[in-house]
Design a protein around this motif. Structure first.
Motif, PDB file in Angstrom:
ATOM      1  N   LEU A 254      23.356  48.272  51.802  1.00 48.23           N
ATOM      2  CA  LEU A 254      24.567  49.257  52.136  1.00 48.23           C
ATOM      3  C   LEU A 254      25.840  48.323  50.493  1.00 48.23           C
ATOM      4  O   LEU A 254      25.525  49.226  50.014  1.00 48.23           O
ATOM      5  CB  LEU A 254      25.718  49.581  52.646  1.00 48.23           C
ATOM      6  N   ASN A 255      25.330  46.775  50.983  1.00 47.57           N
ATOM      7  CA  ASN A 255      26.026  46.155  49.848  1.00 47.57           C
ATOM      8  C   ASN A 255      25.498  46.465  48.596  1.00 47.57           C
ATOM      9  O   ASN A 255      26.072  46.651  47.343  1.00 47.57           O
ATOM     10  CB  ASN A 255      26.198  44.500  50.075  1.00 47.57           C
ATOM     11  N   LEU A 256      24.574  46.431  48.437  1.00 49.82           N
ATOM     12  CA  LEU A 256      23.706  46.477  47.049  1.00 49.82           C
ATOM     13  C   LEU A 256      24.106  47.677  46.997  1.00 49.82           C
ATOM     14  O   LEU A 256      24.314  47.814  45.252  1.00 49.82           O
ATOM     15  CB  LEU A 256      22.230  46.346  47.063  1.00 49.82           C
ATOM     16  N   CYS A 257      23.524  48.939  46.998  1.00 52.91           N
ATOM     17  CA  CYS A 257      24.500  50.228  46.970  1.00 52.91           C
ATOM     18  C   CYS A 257      25.591  50.455  46.305  1.00 52.91           C
ATOM     19  O   CYS A 257      25.641  50.452  45.769  1.00 52.91           O
ATOM     20  CB  CYS A 257      23.721  51.494  48.428  1.00 52.91           C
ATOM     21  N   TYR A 258      26.687  49.316  46.921  1.00 52.23           N
ATOM     22  CA  TYR A 258      27.770  49.741  46.345  1.00 52.23           C
ATOM     23  C   TYR A 258      27.799  49.068  44.833  1.00 52.23           C
ATOM     24  O   TYR A 258      29.175  49.595  44.481  1.00 52.23           O
ATOM     25  CB  TYR A 258      29.017  49.606  47.105  1.00 52.23           C
ATOM     26  N   ASP A 259      26.945  47.732  44.833  1.00 54.63           N
ATOM     27  CA  ASP A 259      27.396  47.080  43.654  1.00 54.63           C
ATOM     28  C   ASP A 259      27.170  48.160  42.528  1.00 54.63           C
ATOM     29  O   ASP A 259      27.318  47.754  41.550  1.00 54.63           O
ATOM     30  CB  ASP A 259      26.237  46.184  43.863  1.00 54.63           C
ATOM     31  N   ARG A 260      25.937  49.017  43.105  1.00 46.12           N
ATOM     32  CA  ARG A 260      25.458  49.299  41.899  1.00 46.12           C
ATOM     33  C   ARG A 260      26.621  51.148  41.645  1.00 46.12           C
ATOM     34  O   ARG A 260      26.765  51.301  40.282  1.00 46.12           O
ATOM     35  CB  ARG A 260      24.059  49.943  42.853  1.00 46.12           C
ATOM     36  N   LEU A 261      26.667  51.076  42.739  1.00 47.19           N
ATOM     37  CA  LEU A 261      27.590  52.330  42.456  1.00 47.19           C
ATOM     38  C   LEU A 261      29.407  52.137  41.798  1.00 47.19           C
ATOM     39  O   LEU A 261      29.372  52.383  40.871  1.00 47.19           O
ATOM     40  CB  LEU A 261      28.005  52.857  43.439  1.00 47.19           C
ATOM     41  N   ARG A 262      29.254  50.236  41.992  1.00 47.43           N
ATOM     42  CA  ARG A 262      30.739  50.265  40.939  1.00 47.43           C
ATOM     43  C   ARG A 262      30.518  49.780  39.783  1.00 47.43           C
ATOM     44  O   ARG A 262      31.153  50.057  38.905  1.00 47.43           O
ATOM     45  CB  ARG A 262      31.447  48.966  41.447  1.00 47.43           C
ATOM     46  N   ARG A 263      28.526  49.273  39.791  1.00 47.19           N
ATOM     47  CA  ARG A 263      28.158  49.249  38.081  1.00 47.19           C
ATOM     48  C   ARG A 263      28.450  50.599  37.465  1.00 47.19           C
ATOM     49  O   ARG A 263      29.203  51.169  35.867  1.00 47.19           O
ATOM     50  CB  ARG A 263      26.840  48.656  38.145  1.00 47.19           C
TER      51      ARG A 263
ATOM     52  N   ARG B 119      30.588  53.339  37.954  1.00 49.22           N
ATOM     53  CA  ARG B 119      31.840  53.524  37.361  1.00 49.22           C
ATOM     54  C   ARG B 119      32.184  52.972  36.386  1.00 49.22           C
ATOM     55  O   ARG B 119      33.325  53.451  35.016  1.00 49.22           O
ATOM     56  CB  ARG B 119      32.643  53.349  38.457  1.00 49.22           C
ATOM     57  N   GLU B 120      31.940  51.605  36.239  1.00 47.63           N
ATOM     58  CA  GLU B 120      32.163  50.476  34.896  1.00 47.63           C
ATOM     59  C   GLU B 120      31.609  51.425  33.856  1.00 47.63           C
ATOM     60  O   GLU B 120      32.271  50.625  32.520  1.00 47.63           O
ATOM     61  CB  GLU B 120      32.071  49.141  35.422  1.00 47.63           C
ATOM     62  N   ILE B 121      30.698  51.814  33.706  1.00 43.26           N
ATOM     63  CA  ILE B 121      29.753  52.605  32.767  1.00 43.26           C
ATOM     64  C   ILE B 121      29.970  53.680  32.232  1.00 43.26           C
ATOM     65  O   ILE B 121      29.844  54.936  33.370  1.00 43.26           O
ATOM     66  CB  ILE B 121      28.583  52.096  32.448  1.00 43.26           C
ATOM     67  N   ALA B 122      31.033  53.915  31.002  1.00 41.81           N
ATOM     68  CA  ALA B 122      31.462  55.828  31.129  1.00 41.81           C
ATOM     69  C   ALA B 122      30.431  56.505  30.383  1.00 41.81           C
ATOM     70  O   ALA B 122      29.777  55.358  28.993  1.00 41.81           O
ATOM     71  CB  ALA B 122      32.680  54.761  30.126  1.00 41.81           C
ATOM     72  N   THR B 123      29.830  57.080  30.832  1.00 36.73           N
ATOM     73  CA  THR B 123      28.898  57.770  29.767  1.00 36.73           C
ATOM     74  C   THR B 123      29.227  59.513  29.692  1.00 36.73           C
ATOM     75  O   THR B 123      30.687  59.745  30.353  1.00 36.73           O
ATOM     76  CB  THR B 123      28.103  58.509  30.635  1.00 36.73           C
TER      77      THR B 123
END
Length: 182
Positions: A81-90, A92-96
């Protein structure tokens, strides 16, 4: 093998470098980890990456594992779950300008277009939920964890988990009803 943790003996063998234990652990845990990560991230390739990184952490942690400190399965889910949240945060940081491409994981067309469409709608509705509600739904309904274990994994009280589940279910019902009306 401890009565409280069914994975304790297998983890001891992994720590000792037993290749058969490594294969057994992967066979036992990989399907659920992939399912968890797929539902949290909505991307099968990212889910595979999360599962791989989770197992790398298992190999590193196995020699240091202290039986009784926590159930191994609980720790394993928390890492994933922590690894998933890390990816989800990344993300959001990348605007597309475009939403990420997603492969339809629903049933094959020969199983019926209705079933595929329903699976797609549920997956889209699940991805639209706030992260904590999605996590609660995935842990309880897809990973089949009990409320007490899911609440402990999320670091919330059972009451807070039940509140997240209730809000998540209502949001899913509303989203699915809106999709059907369109």
């Amino acid at each position: 093998m401890g009565a409280a943790d069914p994975d304790e003996e297998l983890l001891e063998r992994v720590a000792a470098g037993d290749p058969a234990a490594v294969r057994a652990l992967v066979a036992r845990k990989l399907p659920r980890l992939l399912g968890l990560a797929q539902r949290m991230l909505g991307d099968p390739h990212e889910a595979e990456d999360v599962a791989q990184e989770t197992f790398l952490r298992v190999w590193r942690q196995a020699p240091k594992w202290r039986p009784g400190a926590a159930r191994f399965d609980t720790w394993l889910h928390r890492v994933a779950l922590n690894l998933c949240y890390d990816r989800l945060r990344r993300r959001r940081e990348i605007a597309t300008d475009r939403p990420p491409e997603q492969v339809d994981q629903g049933p094959a067309p020969d199983r019926g277009l209705e079933a595929a469409d329903a699976g797609r709608r549920v997956a889209l509705a699940l991805q639209a939920l706030p992260d904590r509600q999605r996590e609660a739904i995935v842990l309880c309904h897809y990973q089949e964890l009990g409320n007490i274990e899911a609440a402990a994994l999320m670091g919330v009280s059972v009451e807070a988990l039940e509140s997240l589940l209730g809000r998540g279910r209502r949001a899913l019902r509303t989203a699915l009803a809106d999709m059907v009306e369109r």
